[in-house]
Scaffold this motif. Structure first.
Motif, PDB file in Angstrom:
ATOM      1  N   TYR A  41      38.940  38.598   8.594  1.00  0.00           N
ATOM      2  CA  TYR A  41      37.811  38.981   9.447  1.00  0.00           C
ATOM      3  C   TYR A  41      37.985  40.339  10.111  1.00  0.00           C
ATOM      4  CZ  TYR A  41      35.984  34.272   9.110  1.00  0.00           C
ATOM      5  OH  TYR A  41      35.463  33.111   8.637  1.00  0.00           O
ATOM      6  N   PRO A  42      36.879  41.050  10.235  1.00  0.00           N
ATOM      7  CA  PRO A  42      36.938  42.277  11.041  1.00  0.00           C
ATOM      8  C   PRO A  42      37.003  41.897  12.511  1.00  0.00           C
ATOM      9  CG  PRO A  42      34.690  41.878  10.302  1.00  0.00           C
ATOM     10  CD  PRO A  42      35.539  40.788   9.700  1.00  0.00           C
ATOM     11  N   LEU A  43      37.566  42.748  13.324  1.00  0.00           N
ATOM     12  CA  LEU A  43      37.614  42.478  14.758  1.00  0.00           C
ATOM     13  C   LEU A  43      36.219  42.547  15.356  1.00  0.00           C
ATOM     14  CD1 LEU A  43      40.735  44.593  15.800  1.00  0.00           C
ATOM     15  CD2 LEU A  43      40.597  42.112  15.657  1.00  0.00           C
TER      16      LEU A  43
ATOM     17  N   GLY B  63      35.188  36.926  17.092  1.00  0.00           N
ATOM     18  CA  GLY B  63      33.815  36.455  17.282  1.00  0.00           C
ATOM     19  C   GLY B  63      33.472  35.298  16.354  1.00  0.00           C
ATOM     20  N   ILE B  64      34.494  34.612  15.801  1.00  0.00           N
ATOM     21  CA  ILE B  64      34.179  33.472  14.934  1.00  0.00           C
ATOM     22  C   ILE B  64      34.137  32.194  15.759  1.00  0.00           C
ATOM     23  CG2 ILE B  64      34.771  34.176  12.584  1.00  0.00           C
ATOM     24  CD1 ILE B  64      37.607  33.369  13.059  1.00  0.00           C
ATOM     25  N   SER B  65      33.160  31.358  15.461  1.00  0.00           N
ATOM     26  CA  SER B  65      32.936  30.166  16.271  1.00  0.00           C
ATOM     27  C   SER B  65      34.016  29.118  16.014  1.00  0.00           C
ATOM     28  CB  SER B  65      31.571  29.571  15.948  1.00  0.00           C
ATOM     29  OG  SER B  65      31.612  28.985  14.659  1.00  0.00           O
TER      30      SER B  65
ATOM     31  N   GLU C 132      41.077  32.328  21.817  1.00  0.00           N
ATOM     32  CA  GLU C 132      41.552  33.697  21.602  1.00  0.00           C
ATOM     33  C   GLU C 132      41.065  34.245  20.261  1.00  0.00           C
ATOM     34  OE1 GLU C 132      45.666  33.480  24.247  1.00  0.00           O
ATOM     35  OE2 GLU C 132      45.738  32.920  22.118  1.00  0.00           O
ATOM     36  N   ALA C 133      41.035  33.354  19.270  1.00  0.00           N
ATOM     37  CA  ALA C 133      40.528  33.767  17.959  1.00  0.00           C
ATOM     38  C   ALA C 133      39.051  34.149  18.087  1.00  0.00           C
ATOM     39  CB  ALA C 133      40.699  32.645  16.942  1.00  0.00           C
TER      40      ALA C 133
END
Ligand SMILES: [Zn+2]
Length: 186
Positions: free
Chosen positions: A111-113, A75-77, A69-70
């Protein structure tokens, strides 16, 4: 300069081959490459839509979210996320094997979305103005670039450059024309 020799050379954005563009909108060397590019865009769109669905399914008031979900939200791996957890940068809880939950609130500060999926591909913005002050007349073009009027008309048709007629004059955006004849000997 004879019309036949006038060409726009470009690098195909799929295979990297140099090719002669048929119109100013041609970015691929062949039908095959253009199909590949189309498919890639579609796949990317679908992937983004799937991620948007996941984002929508996350309960608004729930702080701790799954790693997947994160990823959908920011979009972070996985690797980056685990590194953040390991460094203690973000709070997490462990509900069991492979059941790590991370703090959404804390990630939101870091983080930005991820950009939302585009349901429709955005048309390439046309940044030309057809106001006479931003245009050349055909006469001005042929004078400036030492071409016959007929050659100028030919190029305008061939490269689908927009024009506007006011009275006896045909106006063509300076930007498009300068671009077209860029690098041509004057
Ligand atoms: Zn190609």
């Amino acid at each position: 300069m004879p019309a036949a020799k006038f060409e726009i050379k470009r690098k195909c954005q799929v295979c990297g081959q140099e090719f002669i563009a048929k119109t100013i909108e041609s970015w691929y060397c062949s039908k095959r490459c253009s199909n590949i590019a189309y498919k890639r865009r579609k796949d990317e769109e679908k992937r983004n839509q799937r991620l948007d669905e996941i984002v929508k399914s996350i309960p608004k008031h729930q702080d701790y979210i799954k790693v997947s979900e994160a990823y959908a939200m920011f979009g972070i791996s996985k690797d980056t996320l685990y590194r953040l957890i390991h460094k203690g940068t973000i709070s997490h809880i462990n509900l069991g094997t492979n059941q790590i939950r991370v703090s959404k609130e804390e990630l939101l500060k870091l983080y930005p979305l991820r950009k939302k999926a585009l349901t429709k591909p955005k048309p390439v913005a046309k940044l030309y103005s057809l106001e006479p002050k931003d245009c050349y007349t055909i006469g001005e073009i042929s004078k400036k670039f030492h071409l016959e009027d007929s050659t100028v008309y030919l190029h305008i048709r061939k490269y689908s450059i927009p024009t506007r007629q006011i009275g006896n004059f045909v106006y063509v955006p300076k930007k498009e024309i300068d671009n077209l004849y860029k690098g041509m000997k004057q």
